[in-house]
Scaffold this active site. Structure first.
Site, short mmCIF file in Angstrom:
data_model
loop_
_atom_site.label_atom_id
_atom_site.label_comp_id
_atom_site.label_asym_id
_atom_site.label_seq_id
_atom_site.Cartn_x
_atom_site.Cartn_y
_atom_site.Cartn_z
N CYS A 149 10.27 22.62 -6.96
CA CYS A 149 9.96 23.96 -6.46
C CYS A 149 10.51 24.14 -5.04
O CYS A 149 11.07 25.20 -4.70
CB CYS A 149 8.44 24.19 -6.44
N CYS A 179 5.06 20.37 -5.64
CA CYS A 179 6.17 20.27 -6.59
C CYS A 179 7.51 20.14 -5.85
O CYS A 179 7.95 21.08 -5.18
CB CYS A 179 6.17 21.50 -7.50
#
Length: 402
Positions: A59, A56
Protein backbone atom coordinates in the site's frame (compact mmCIF):
# COMPACT_ATOMS: atom_id res chain seq x y z
CA UNK A 1 -1.10 -7.48 -11.11
CA UNK A 2 1.37 -8.32 -8.36
CA UNK A 3 0.35 -9.62 -4.92
CA UNK A 4 3.76 -9.04 -3.36
CA UNK A 5 6.08 -6.14 -2.72
CA UNK A 6 7.71 -4.71 -5.81
CA UNK A 7 11.33 -5.74 -6.26
CA UNK A 8 13.97 -3.54 -4.69
CA UNK A 9 15.35 -2.65 -8.11
CA UNK A 10 11.94 -1.66 -9.44
CA UNK A 11 11.17 0.35 -6.29
CA UNK A 12 14.44 2.24 -6.63
CA UNK A 13 13.74 2.99 -10.26
CA UNK A 14 10.31 4.32 -9.36
CA UNK A 15 11.72 6.50 -6.61
CA UNK A 16 14.33 7.99 -8.96
CA UNK A 17 11.63 8.66 -11.52
CA UNK A 18 9.58 10.51 -8.95
CA UNK A 19 12.26 13.16 -8.54
CA UNK A 20 10.73 14.75 -11.62
CA UNK A 21 7.14 14.23 -10.47
CA UNK A 22 5.17 16.94 -8.71
CA UNK A 23 1.52 15.88 -8.79
CA UNK A 24 -0.46 13.16 -7.03
CA UNK A 25 -3.95 11.72 -6.84
CA UNK A 26 -6.17 14.02 -4.77
CA UNK A 27 -7.83 11.63 -2.33
CA UNK A 28 -10.64 12.27 0.09
CA UNK A 29 -9.20 10.65 3.22
CA UNK A 30 -11.68 8.61 5.29
CA UNK A 31 -14.58 10.78 4.10
CA UNK A 32 -18.14 9.65 4.81
CA UNK A 33 -18.92 7.05 2.17
CA UNK A 34 -22.51 8.28 1.73
CA UNK A 35 -21.25 11.75 0.87
CA UNK A 36 -18.69 10.41 -1.60
CA UNK A 37 -21.41 8.37 -3.31
CA UNK A 38 -23.58 11.47 -3.65
CA UNK A 39 -20.71 13.46 -5.15
CA UNK A 40 -19.90 10.67 -7.63
CA UNK A 41 -23.52 10.48 -8.72
CA UNK A 42 -23.76 14.24 -9.11
CA UNK A 43 -20.61 14.36 -11.26
CA UNK A 44 -21.54 11.14 -13.11
CA UNK A 45 -18.17 9.65 -12.21
CA UNK A 46 -16.95 6.41 -10.72
CA UNK A 47 -15.34 6.32 -7.29
CA UNK A 48 -11.75 5.11 -7.15
CA UNK A 49 -11.51 3.56 -3.66
CA UNK A 50 -8.07 2.74 -2.24
CA UNK A 51 -8.70 0.22 0.57
CA UNK A 52 -5.51 0.12 2.63
CA UNK A 53 -4.09 -0.48 6.11
CA UNK A 54 -1.37 1.39 7.97
CA UNK A 55 0.90 -1.69 8.12
CA UNK A 56 0.61 -2.77 4.47
CA UNK A 57 3.96 -2.47 2.64
CA UNK A 58 2.58 -2.67 -0.93
CA UNK A 59 0.00 0.00 0.00
CA UNK A 60 2.85 2.36 0.88
CA UNK A 61 4.63 1.58 -2.39
CA UNK A 62 1.52 2.52 -4.37
CA UNK A 63 0.89 5.68 -2.33
CA UNK A 64 4.49 6.90 -2.42
CA UNK A 65 5.25 6.08 -6.04
CA UNK A 66 2.46 5.19 -8.47
CA UNK A 67 -0.17 7.56 -7.03
CA UNK A 68 2.40 10.38 -7.23
CA UNK A 69 3.21 9.82 -10.90
CA UNK A 70 2.05 12.83 -12.94
CA UNK A 71 0.30 10.84 -15.68
CA UNK A 72 -1.55 8.71 -13.10
CA UNK A 73 -2.48 11.73 -10.98
CA UNK A 74 -3.80 13.70 -13.96
CA UNK A 75 -5.91 10.82 -15.24
CA UNK A 76 -7.44 9.91 -11.86
CA UNK A 77 -8.10 13.49 -10.78
CA UNK A 78 -9.95 14.19 -14.03
CA UNK A 79 -11.78 10.87 -14.29
CA UNK A 80 -12.75 9.66 -10.81
CA UNK A 81 -13.82 10.79 -7.36
CA UNK A 82 -10.90 9.44 -5.34
CA UNK A 83 -11.35 8.01 -1.85
CA UNK A 84 -8.72 6.51 0.47
CA UNK A 85 -9.91 4.58 3.55
CA UNK A 86 -7.97 2.86 6.35
CA UNK A 87 -9.92 -0.40 6.56
CA UNK A 88 -9.27 -0.77 10.28
CA UNK A 89 -10.65 2.61 11.36
CA UNK A 90 -13.94 4.51 11.21
CA UNK A 91 -16.18 3.17 8.44
CA UNK A 92 -13.36 0.91 7.26
CA UNK A 93 -14.49 -2.36 8.91
CA UNK A 94 -18.07 -1.95 7.63
CA UNK A 95 -16.86 -1.12 4.12
CA UNK A 96 -14.50 -4.08 4.35
CA UNK A 97 -17.45 -6.43 4.88
CA UNK A 98 -19.61 -4.70 2.28
CA UNK A 99 -17.04 -5.08 -0.50
CA UNK A 100 -15.44 -8.32 0.78
CA UNK A 101 -11.89 -6.98 1.00
CA UNK A 102 -9.52 -9.83 1.84
CA UNK A 103 -6.08 -8.47 0.92
CA UNK A 104 -4.29 -5.14 0.70
CA UNK A 105 -4.19 -2.97 -1.20
CA UNK A 106 -7.60 -3.61 -2.77
CA UNK A 107 -8.45 -0.97 -5.36
CA UNK A 108 -12.16 -0.65 -6.12
CA UNK A 109 -14.14 1.20 -8.76
CA UNK A 110 -17.69 1.91 -7.59
CA UNK A 111 -20.58 3.74 -9.27
CA UNK A 112 -22.73 6.43 -7.65
CA UNK A 113 -25.30 3.84 -6.58
CA UNK A 114 -22.70 1.88 -4.61
CA UNK A 115 -22.33 -0.94 -7.14
CA UNK A 116 -18.88 -2.48 -7.52
CA UNK A 117 -17.83 -2.06 -11.15
CA UNK A 118 -14.20 -3.21 -11.21
CA UNK A 119 -11.63 -4.51 -8.75
CA UNK A 120 -7.83 -4.75 -8.61
CA UNK A 121 -5.81 -6.35 -5.81
CA UNK A 122 -2.11 -5.79 -5.20
CA UNK A 123 0.60 -3.36 -6.27
CA UNK A 124 1.79 -2.81 -9.83
CA UNK A 125 3.95 -0.42 -11.87
CA UNK A 126 2.19 2.71 -13.13
CA UNK A 127 1.72 1.47 -16.71
CA UNK A 128 0.12 -1.83 -15.61
CA UNK A 129 -2.02 -0.04 -13.04
CA UNK A 130 -3.25 2.48 -15.61
CA UNK A 131 -4.05 -0.22 -18.17
CA UNK A 132 -6.07 -2.21 -15.64
CA UNK A 133 -7.81 0.89 -14.27
CA UNK A 134 -8.97 2.05 -17.72
CA UNK A 135 -10.99 -1.15 -17.99
CA UNK A 136 -13.35 0.27 -15.35
CA UNK A 137 -14.57 2.79 -17.95
CA UNK A 138 -15.67 0.08 -20.39
CA UNK A 139 -18.47 -2.06 -18.90
CA UNK A 140 -17.67 -4.98 -21.19
CA UNK A 141 -14.04 -5.17 -20.06
CA UNK A 142 -14.63 -5.08 -16.29
CA UNK A 143 -14.60 -8.23 -14.21
CA UNK A 144 -18.35 -7.91 -13.64
CA UNK A 145 -19.19 -7.14 -17.27
CA UNK A 146 -17.19 -10.12 -18.47
CA UNK A 147 -18.91 -12.24 -15.82
CA UNK A 148 -22.31 -11.31 -17.20
CA UNK A 149 -21.23 -12.37 -20.70
CA UNK A 150 -19.77 -15.66 -19.49
CA UNK A 151 -22.79 -16.48 -17.32
CA UNK A 152 -25.07 -15.76 -20.28
CA UNK A 153 -23.37 -18.57 -22.17
CA UNK A 154 -20.49 -16.88 -23.99
CA UNK A 155 -17.72 -19.43 -23.32
CA UNK A 156 -15.60 -18.44 -26.31
CA UNK A 157 -11.85 -18.52 -25.76
CA UNK A 158 -11.67 -14.72 -26.08
CA UNK A 159 -14.31 -14.03 -23.44
CA UNK A 160 -13.22 -16.81 -21.09
CA UNK A 161 -9.53 -15.88 -21.09
CA UNK A 162 -10.39 -12.19 -20.61
CA UNK A 163 -12.69 -13.10 -17.72
CA UNK A 164 -10.09 -15.31 -16.04
CA UNK A 165 -7.52 -12.53 -16.40
CA UNK A 166 -9.89 -10.02 -14.79
CA UNK A 167 -10.68 -12.43 -11.94
CA UNK A 168 -6.96 -12.93 -11.39
CA UNK A 169 -6.43 -9.18 -11.05
CA UNK A 170 -9.39 -9.05 -8.64
CA UNK A 171 -7.87 -11.84 -6.54
CA UNK A 172 -11.06 -13.89 -7.01
CA UNK A 173 -9.26 -17.24 -7.11
CA UNK A 174 -12.26 -19.44 -6.33
CA UNK A 175 -14.34 -17.96 -9.14
CA UNK A 176 -11.35 -17.98 -11.45
CA UNK A 177 -10.96 -21.70 -10.79
CA UNK A 178 -14.60 -22.37 -11.61
CA UNK A 179 -14.31 -20.54 -14.93
CA UNK A 180 -11.00 -22.25 -15.71
CA UNK A 181 -12.63 -25.63 -15.09
CA UNK A 182 -15.13 -24.92 -17.88
CA UNK A 183 -12.37 -23.78 -20.23
CA UNK A 184 -9.76 -26.49 -19.62
CA UNK A 185 -12.15 -29.43 -19.22
CA UNK A 186 -13.37 -28.73 -22.76
CA UNK A 187 -9.85 -29.16 -24.23
CA UNK A 188 -8.43 -32.51 -25.41
CA UNK A 189 -6.53 -33.84 -22.40
CA UNK A 190 -3.31 -34.54 -24.26
CA UNK A 191 -3.19 -30.89 -25.35
CA UNK A 192 -2.92 -29.82 -21.68
CA UNK A 193 0.73 -30.89 -21.71
CA UNK A 194 1.56 -28.47 -24.52
CA UNK A 195 3.50 -25.37 -23.59
CA UNK A 196 0.78 -22.78 -24.17
CA UNK A 197 -1.94 -24.69 -22.31
CA UNK A 198 0.41 -25.68 -19.46
CA UNK A 199 1.41 -22.03 -19.01
CA UNK A 200 -2.24 -20.99 -18.89
CA UNK A 201 -3.14 -23.85 -16.52
CA UNK A 202 -0.44 -22.76 -14.07
CA UNK A 203 -1.94 -19.30 -14.09
CA UNK A 204 -5.67 -20.05 -14.01
CA UNK A 205 -6.55 -23.69 -13.23
CA UNK A 206 -7.16 -23.81 -9.47
CA UNK A 207 -10.23 -26.07 -9.24
CA UNK A 208 -9.24 -29.46 -7.80
CA UNK A 209 -12.54 -30.99 -8.93
CA UNK A 210 -11.82 -30.43 -12.62
CA UNK A 211 -10.95 -33.47 -14.76
CA UNK A 212 -8.20 -31.45 -16.43
CA UNK A 213 -6.47 -30.84 -13.07
CA UNK A 214 -6.64 -34.54 -12.20
CA UNK A 215 -5.13 -35.37 -15.57
CA UNK A 216 -2.27 -32.89 -15.07
CA UNK A 217 -1.55 -34.34 -11.62
CA UNK A 218 -1.46 -37.86 -13.06
CA UNK A 219 1.12 -36.60 -15.57
CA UNK A 220 3.21 -34.71 -12.99
CA UNK A 221 6.34 -36.78 -13.73
CA UNK A 222 6.08 -36.02 -17.44
CA UNK A 223 5.50 -32.35 -16.69
CA UNK A 224 8.55 -32.28 -14.39
CA UNK A 225 10.78 -33.65 -17.13
CA UNK A 226 9.42 -31.19 -19.65
CA UNK A 227 9.14 -28.00 -17.57
CA UNK A 228 11.19 -28.56 -14.39
CA UNK A 229 10.23 -30.29 -11.15
CA UNK A 230 10.43 -27.14 -9.03
CA UNK A 231 7.92 -25.20 -11.11
CA UNK A 232 5.58 -28.18 -11.40
CA UNK A 233 5.65 -28.88 -7.65
CA UNK A 234 5.03 -25.21 -6.89
CA UNK A 235 1.92 -25.22 -9.06
CA UNK A 236 0.36 -28.29 -7.42
CA UNK A 237 1.19 -26.98 -3.92
CA UNK A 238 -0.48 -23.65 -4.69
CA UNK A 239 -3.61 -25.33 -6.03
CA UNK A 240 -4.08 -27.65 -3.07
CA UNK A 241 -3.39 -25.03 -0.40
CA UNK A 242 -5.72 -22.57 -2.13
CA UNK A 243 -8.43 -25.24 -2.22
CA UNK A 244 -7.97 -26.03 1.47
CA UNK A 245 -8.19 -22.34 2.34
CA UNK A 246 -11.41 -21.89 0.36
CA UNK A 247 -12.83 -25.02 1.97
CA UNK A 248 -12.87 -23.33 5.37
CA UNK A 249 -15.08 -20.57 3.98
CA UNK A 250 -17.34 -23.08 2.24
CA UNK A 251 -18.17 -24.87 5.50
CA UNK A 252 -19.48 -21.62 6.98
CA UNK A 253 -21.46 -20.58 3.89
CA UNK A 254 -25.13 -21.67 3.79
CA UNK A 255 -25.84 -24.11 0.98
CA UNK A 256 -22.17 -24.96 0.38
CA UNK A 257 -21.87 -28.06 2.62
CA UNK A 258 -22.48 -30.59 -0.14
CA UNK A 259 -19.94 -28.90 -2.43
CA UNK A 260 -17.43 -28.72 0.43
CA UNK A 261 -17.78 -32.42 1.21
CA UNK A 262 -17.37 -33.26 -2.48
CA UNK A 263 -14.20 -31.17 -2.66
CA UNK A 264 -12.80 -32.91 0.43
CA UNK A 265 -13.44 -36.33 -1.07
CA UNK A 266 -11.79 -35.37 -4.36
CA UNK A 267 -8.75 -33.88 -2.61
CA UNK A 268 -8.30 -36.93 -0.39
CA UNK A 269 -8.32 -39.20 -3.43
CA UNK A 270 -5.85 -37.02 -5.31
CA UNK A 271 -3.48 -36.59 -2.36
CA UNK A 272 -3.47 -40.29 -1.52
CA UNK A 273 -2.05 -41.04 -4.96
CA UNK A 274 1.21 -39.52 -3.72
CA UNK A 275 1.55 -37.56 -6.95
CA UNK A 276 1.33 -34.19 -5.21
CA UNK A 277 4.38 -32.77 -3.39
CA UNK A 278 4.03 -32.62 0.42
CA UNK A 279 0.98 -34.90 0.23
CA UNK A 280 1.15 -35.89 3.93
CA UNK A 281 1.40 -32.27 5.09
CA UNK A 282 -1.50 -31.26 2.88
CA UNK A 283 -3.63 -34.13 4.13
CA UNK A 284 -3.03 -32.82 7.68
CA UNK A 285 -4.08 -29.33 6.62
CA UNK A 286 -7.16 -30.78 4.94
CA UNK A 287 -8.01 -32.66 8.12
CA UNK A 288 -7.73 -29.47 10.21
CA UNK A 289 -9.99 -27.64 7.75
CA UNK A 290 -12.59 -30.39 8.09
CA UNK A 291 -12.39 -30.45 11.89
CA UNK A 292 -12.68 -26.69 12.24
CA UNK A 293 -15.48 -26.55 9.67
CA UNK A 294 -17.45 -29.17 11.60
CA UNK A 295 -16.58 -27.68 15.04
CA UNK A 296 -14.70 -30.75 16.32
CA UNK A 297 -12.33 -28.69 18.45
CA UNK A 298 -10.99 -31.39 20.77
CA UNK A 299 -9.87 -33.48 17.79
CA UNK A 300 -8.51 -30.30 16.21
CA UNK A 301 -6.32 -29.70 19.29
CA UNK A 302 -5.11 -33.31 19.26
CA UNK A 303 -3.91 -32.95 15.66
CA UNK A 304 -2.02 -29.71 16.39
CA UNK A 305 -0.44 -31.14 19.55
CA UNK A 306 0.65 -34.21 17.62
CA UNK A 307 2.29 -32.05 14.96
CA UNK A 308 4.24 -30.14 17.61
CA UNK A 309 5.64 -33.40 18.98
CA UNK A 310 7.35 -34.20 15.70
CA UNK A 311 11.14 -34.27 15.62
CA UNK A 312 11.27 -31.19 13.38
CA UNK A 313 9.14 -28.28 14.55
CA UNK A 314 6.58 -27.31 11.89
CA UNK A 315 6.70 -23.86 10.34
CA UNK A 316 5.04 -21.18 12.45
CA UNK A 317 2.30 -20.42 9.92
CA UNK A 318 1.16 -24.07 9.74
CA UNK A 319 0.47 -24.05 13.50
CA UNK A 320 -0.33 -20.47 14.50
CA UNK A 321 -2.69 -19.60 11.66
CA UNK A 322 -5.07 -22.54 12.36
CA UNK A 323 -4.66 -21.74 16.07
CA UNK A 324 -5.96 -18.21 15.43
CA UNK A 325 -8.85 -19.64 13.43
CA UNK A 326 -9.67 -21.78 16.46
CA UNK A 327 -9.58 -18.75 18.76
CA UNK A 328 -11.90 -16.90 16.41
CA UNK A 329 -14.42 -19.70 15.94
CA UNK A 330 -14.23 -21.99 19.00
CA UNK A 331 -15.46 -21.47 22.59
CA UNK A 332 -13.21 -19.30 24.74
CA UNK A 333 -11.82 -22.24 26.74
CA UNK A 334 -9.69 -23.29 23.75
CA UNK A 335 -7.63 -20.08 23.98
CA UNK A 336 -5.47 -21.83 26.58
CA UNK A 337 -4.42 -24.46 24.04
CA UNK A 338 -3.57 -21.85 21.44
CA UNK A 339 -1.46 -19.81 23.87
CA UNK A 340 0.55 -22.92 24.77
CA UNK A 341 1.29 -23.53 21.09
CA UNK A 342 2.39 -19.90 20.66
CA UNK A 343 4.97 -20.33 23.42
CA UNK A 344 6.89 -22.76 21.24
CA UNK A 345 7.54 -19.98 18.70
CA UNK A 346 7.94 -16.98 20.99
CA UNK A 347 11.73 -17.30 21.38
CA UNK A 348 12.52 -17.14 17.66
CA UNK A 349 13.37 -13.43 17.69
CA UNK A 350 15.04 -13.52 14.25
CA UNK A 351 11.88 -14.73 12.52
CA UNK A 352 9.66 -11.66 12.07
CA UNK A 353 6.86 -13.69 10.51
CA UNK A 354 6.72 -15.99 13.53
CA UNK A 355 6.82 -13.04 15.94
CA UNK A 356 3.97 -11.29 14.13
CA UNK A 357 1.85 -14.44 14.22
CA UNK A 358 2.59 -15.00 17.92
CA UNK A 359 1.64 -11.41 18.72
CA UNK A 360 -1.53 -11.58 16.60
CA UNK A 361 -2.54 -14.83 18.31
CA UNK A 362 -2.01 -13.40 21.79
CA UNK A 363 -3.99 -10.29 20.85
CA UNK A 364 -6.92 -12.43 19.67
CA UNK A 365 -6.80 -14.71 22.70
CA UNK A 366 -6.72 -11.79 25.17
CA UNK A 367 -9.57 -10.05 23.37
CA UNK A 368 -11.69 -13.20 23.45
CA UNK A 369 -10.88 -13.70 27.15
CA UNK A 370 -11.97 -10.14 27.92
CA UNK A 371 -8.44 -8.90 28.68
CA UNK A 372 -8.84 -5.70 26.70
CA UNK A 373 -5.71 -3.81 27.87
CA UNK A 374 -3.50 -6.82 27.16
CA UNK A 375 -5.13 -7.22 23.74
CA UNK A 376 -4.47 -3.57 22.91
CA UNK A 377 -0.80 -3.96 23.91
CA UNK A 378 -0.36 -6.96 21.64
CA UNK A 379 -2.14 -5.10 18.82
CA UNK A 380 0.39 -2.27 19.12
CA UNK A 381 3.22 -4.82 19.17
CA UNK A 382 1.89 -6.48 16.01
CA UNK A 383 1.65 -3.11 14.28
CA UNK A 384 5.25 -2.30 15.27
CA UNK A 385 6.51 -5.66 13.97
CA UNK A 386 4.71 -5.20 10.66
CA UNK A 387 6.27 -1.76 10.25
CA UNK A 388 9.69 -3.28 10.92
CA UNK A 389 9.07 -5.89 8.25
CA UNK A 390 7.80 -3.29 5.76
CA UNK A 391 10.87 -1.11 6.41
CA UNK A 392 13.05 -4.11 5.50
CA UNK A 393 11.05 -4.74 2.33
CA UNK A 394 9.57 -7.99 3.62
CA UNK A 395 6.06 -9.27 3.19
CA UNK A 396 3.96 -9.78 6.31
CA UNK A 397 1.33 -12.33 7.30
CA UNK A 398 -2.24 -11.29 6.60
CA UNK A 399 -4.04 -9.98 9.66
CA UNK A 400 -6.86 -12.33 10.57
CA UNK A 401 -10.28 -10.77 11.02
CA UNK A 402 -11.53 -11.59 14.52
Amino acid sequence: MKKVLLSAAFSCALCLGLLAQSREINFKHDAAFKEVLAEAKKQNKLIFFDAYTSWCGPCKVMSNTVFKTDSVADFFNQTFVNLKVDMEKGEGPDLNKRFEVNAYPTLLFIDGDGNLVHKIVGSAPANEFMAESRKALNPESTVYGLGRKFNAGDHSAETTVAYMTALEAAYENDKMGEVAKVYFDALPQASLLEGKNWTMAKRFLYDVTSTSFAYLLSKSDDLAVKYGKGKVDMYFNQVFYSAISSLKKAYSTPGRLQAANHKVKVMEELLKTGKAPSSDEMLESLQLAQLSGTKQWDKFCDVISSKLQQTTKPGAHSILWPAMEMIRDAPVKYCVNALKWAEQYSDDKNNLTAQILVSDLRKMACKKQGKIKEAEAFALNSDSLRKQAAAKGRGTPQMMKD
